[in-house]
Design a protein around this motif. Structure first.
Motif, mmCIF file in Angstrom:
data_model
loop_
_atom_site.group_PDB
_atom_site.id
_atom_site.type_symbol
_atom_site.label_atom_id
_atom_site.label_comp_id
_atom_site.label_asym_id
_atom_site.label_seq_id
_atom_site.Cartn_x
_atom_site.Cartn_y
_atom_site.Cartn_z
ATOM 1 N N ARG A 141 24.447 14.372 -20.596
ATOM 2 C CA ARG A 141 23.821 14.934 -19.328
ATOM 3 C C ARG A 141 22.821 15.678 -19.733
ATOM 4 N N THR A 144 19.637 13.543 -20.106
ATOM 5 C CA THR A 144 19.496 13.236 -18.633
ATOM 6 C C THR A 144 18.491 14.098 -18.082
ATOM 7 N N GLN A 145 18.896 15.478 -18.104
ATOM 8 C CA GLN A 145 18.359 16.366 -17.615
ATOM 9 C C GLN A 145 16.946 16.652 -18.215
ATOM 10 N N ALA A 148 14.484 12.983 -17.643
ATOM 11 C CA ALA A 148 15.251 12.420 -16.550
ATOM 12 C C ALA A 148 14.379 11.427 -16.095
ATOM 13 N N ILE A 229 18.947 23.032 -14.770
ATOM 14 C CA ILE A 229 20.455 23.173 -15.170
ATOM 15 C C ILE A 229 21.379 22.101 -14.398
ATOM 16 N N THR A 230 22.170 21.171 -15.081
ATOM 17 C CA THR A 230 22.910 20.250 -14.494
ATOM 18 C C THR A 230 24.285 20.597 -15.017
ATOM 19 N N SER A 231 25.191 20.529 -13.889
ATOM 20 C CA SER A 231 26.786 21.068 -14.108
ATOM 21 C C SER A 231 27.699 19.959 -13.552
ATOM 22 N N LYS A 232 29.039 19.932 -14.070
ATOM 23 C CA LYS A 232 29.991 19.129 -13.771
ATOM 24 C C LYS A 232 31.291 19.795 -13.987
ATOM 25 N N ALA A 401 16.226 23.577 -20.853
ATOM 26 C CA ALA A 401 17.302 22.543 -20.179
ATOM 27 C C ALA A 401 18.741 23.000 -20.174
ATOM 28 N N SER A 403 22.934 22.184 -19.768
ATOM 29 C CA SER A 403 24.135 21.079 -19.366
ATOM 30 C C SER A 403 25.391 22.013 -19.327
#
Length: 407
Positions: A141, A144-145, A148, A229-232, A401, A403
C-alpha cells in the motif's frame, strides 16, 4: 572471471566459471515485469511466470517437477517490478538437461485454458495470503501511495478483475512484445563446460518463439513520487507502519552513499532505529529500514510494527532519529562499522554458485556491466562522512509517504 557471449539472435549469455564446486546455477532473466503492464494486464507478468510451470508440448507439469527432482536440483522463479527470472541449481553433469527443460518451458509451454483457469485460483489465494500478512500489505500500500500514477507502484500480483480476464491470447500477446531476444539474459555460474554454451546457442540462438521485433522507441515514463498518507483498518493485534522517501535509481553514482545510510539508520541490529526503538524503549519487536533501486527511481523505507497504544511514541522516536540524522549526519564510527558490515555481507553473499549467477544476471540485464568485487569494495571505501551527511539531508528533507494498517 566473467565471460559474455551473445547468441546469433541477440540473446546474451553471461558465465562465471567456478571449478572448485560441483554445482551449476542457471538463470533465465527476462526484462519484463509489472512495470511493462498496461492497466488491463496488471498481474500478467506474474501470471505468465506461474503458467510456464504448467506443461509443454512434450512435458506435463508433473514431468517437469519429477525431472528436476531426479536431478536433485531445485526449480524456481520470481517476478519483480522490472524483470522475471526462472532459475535452477543442479549438479554439474545435469546442466545440459536442466537448460533443455528451461528452454522447453520458455518456448513451448501449452498455456492450456483449463490450466489457466486453475492457476487463477492459485494466484488469488497468493494475493489473499499477502492481504492476511499486514507487514507485506502495508508495504504494498505504501508503494501504491508513493507511485500512484505509474505501474511501478502497483502490486505484482494484480487484482481479481484483471486476473479473471487473462487467457491464452493475452499471455501470447504479452510474451510476443516482451519475451524477445534483446530482453533475455542467461546467467551461468559454477562448474560448467563448453558443451553447455553450445547447447544454449542451439536452444536459444535461433528460436523464432516470442520474437516480434521489440520497439526500441517505446516511451519511458519516469514515475513521480507522491507524498501523503494511506490507512486501512483491520482486526489485528499490532499497528503496522511504513514510511517512504524518494531514493535513488540503481544507476545513480551516489547509490553507495544511500546504502551506507540505510545500514546506519535501520538496516542492521546496531542501527539507530533498532537500538532506540527496540533495545532501549521496547516499543517494537520488528523495526528496520530498506532501500529499493530501479532503473529510473528508488525509495527508502522505514517499517515498524507495534502495539496500537504505542504508535505515537514510536512515531515520535522515528521522527527524532530521522531529524537528528538529517541535521547532524552520522559519526565516523557509525560509517566505519557500516562499511565493514556492507563489505562483509556483500562478499560472504557471493560464496555460492546461485548467488553469483543471480548477481551476474541482474547486472547484465539492468546495468549491462559487471563491477568486480574489488571495484565494489573500493566504491564503498570511497564514501566519506560528508557524502552520507549530504544524502541524509537531501533525502529526509523531502515530503514522505506513510502507510498504516491498524485495528
Amino acid at each position: 572471471m566473467i565471460h559474455k557471449y551473445t547468441c546469433q539472435n541477440g540473446v546474451r549469455v553471461v558465465l562465471e566459471k567456478m571449478p572448485y564446486v560441483r554445482s551449476v546455477a542457471i538463470g533465465i532473466y527476462v526484462k519484463a515485469g509489472s512495470v511493462n503492464e498496461t492497466e488491463a494486464e496488471w498481474g500478467l507478468s506474474h501470471f505468465i511466470e506461474h503458467m510456464l510451470f504448467k506443461g509443454t508440448s512434450t512435458r506435463s507439469a508433473k514431468m517437469i517437477a519429477e525431472q528436476f527432482d531426479r536431478m536433485g536440483g531445485d526449480l524456481n522463479a520470481y517476478t519483480a517490478k522490472e524483470m522475471t527470472c526462472f532459475y535452477t541449481t543442479v549438479l554439474d553433469y545435469h546442466a545440459e538437461q536442466a537448460i533443455d527443460i528451461l528452454s522447453d518451458m520458455l518456448f513451448h509451454s501449452n498455456f492450456d485454458e483449463v490450466e489457466i483457469e486453475k492457476e487463477k485460483s492459485v494466484i488469488l489465494e497468493e494475493i489473499a495470503s499477502i492481504e492476511d500478512t499486514p507487514d507485506d500489505d502495508v508495504d504494498e500500500r505504501l508503494w501504491t501511495q508513493m507511485y500512484a500514477d505509474h505501474p511501478i507502484g502497483k502490486s505484482i500480483g494484480g487484482t481479481a478483475e484483471t486476473i479473471g480476464s487473462f487467457d491464452r491470447n493475452s499471455i501470447k500477446n504479452f510474451m510476443e512484445r516482451h519475451y524477445t531476444p534483446d530482453k533475455i539474459v542467461i546467467s551461468i555460474a559454477g562448474n560448467y563446460d563448453d558443451r553447455l554454451l553450445k547447447r544454449i546457442e542451439s536452444l536459444f540462438g535461433s528460436t523464432d518463439a516470442h520474437q516480434k521485433q521489440n520497439n526500441s522507441n517505446e516511451a519511458v515514463r519516469i514515475p513521480n513520487f507522491h507524498s501523503g498518507i494511506t490507512s486501512k483498518r483491520k482486526e489485528i493485534e499490532q499497528a503496522h507502519i511504513s514510511i517512504g522517501y524518494p531514493g535513488l535509481s540503481i544507476k545513480d553514482e551516489k547509490l553507495h552513499d544511500l546504502i551506507l545510510l540505510d545500514s546506519i539508520v535501520g538496516g542492521t541490529m546496531s542501527s539507530r532505529l533498532f537500538q532506540e526503538i527496540r533495545e532501549d524503549k521496547g516499543l517494537a519487536y520488528t523495526v528496520f529500514s530498506y532501500y529499493s533501486s530501479y532503473t529510473s527511481i528508488g525509495s527508502f523505507v522505514i517499517y515498524a510494527g507495534t502495539n496500537p497504544e504505542n504508535v505515537d511514541k514510536m512515531m515520535e522516536s522515528i521522527d527524532r532519529i530521522v531529524m537528528d540524522t538529517q541535521r547532524d549526519g552520522v559519526t565516523e564510527e557509525e560509517l566505519s562499522n557500516a562499511k565493514e558490515q556492507l563489505k562483509g555481507s556483500f562478499i560472504l553473499g557471493l560464496e555460492s554458485s546461485e548467488a553469483i549467477m543471480h548477481r551476474n544476471g541482474r547486472n547484465e540485464l539492468i546495468l549491462g556491466e559487471h563491477k568486480s568485487v574489488r571495484e565494489v569494495v573500493e566504491l564503498i571505501d570511497r564514501v566519506n562522512l560528508a557524502d552520507v551527511g549530504k544524502m541524509a539531508y537531501e533525502m529526509f528533507r523531502k515530503d514522505r509517504a506513510v502507510s498504516i494498517i491498524a485495528p
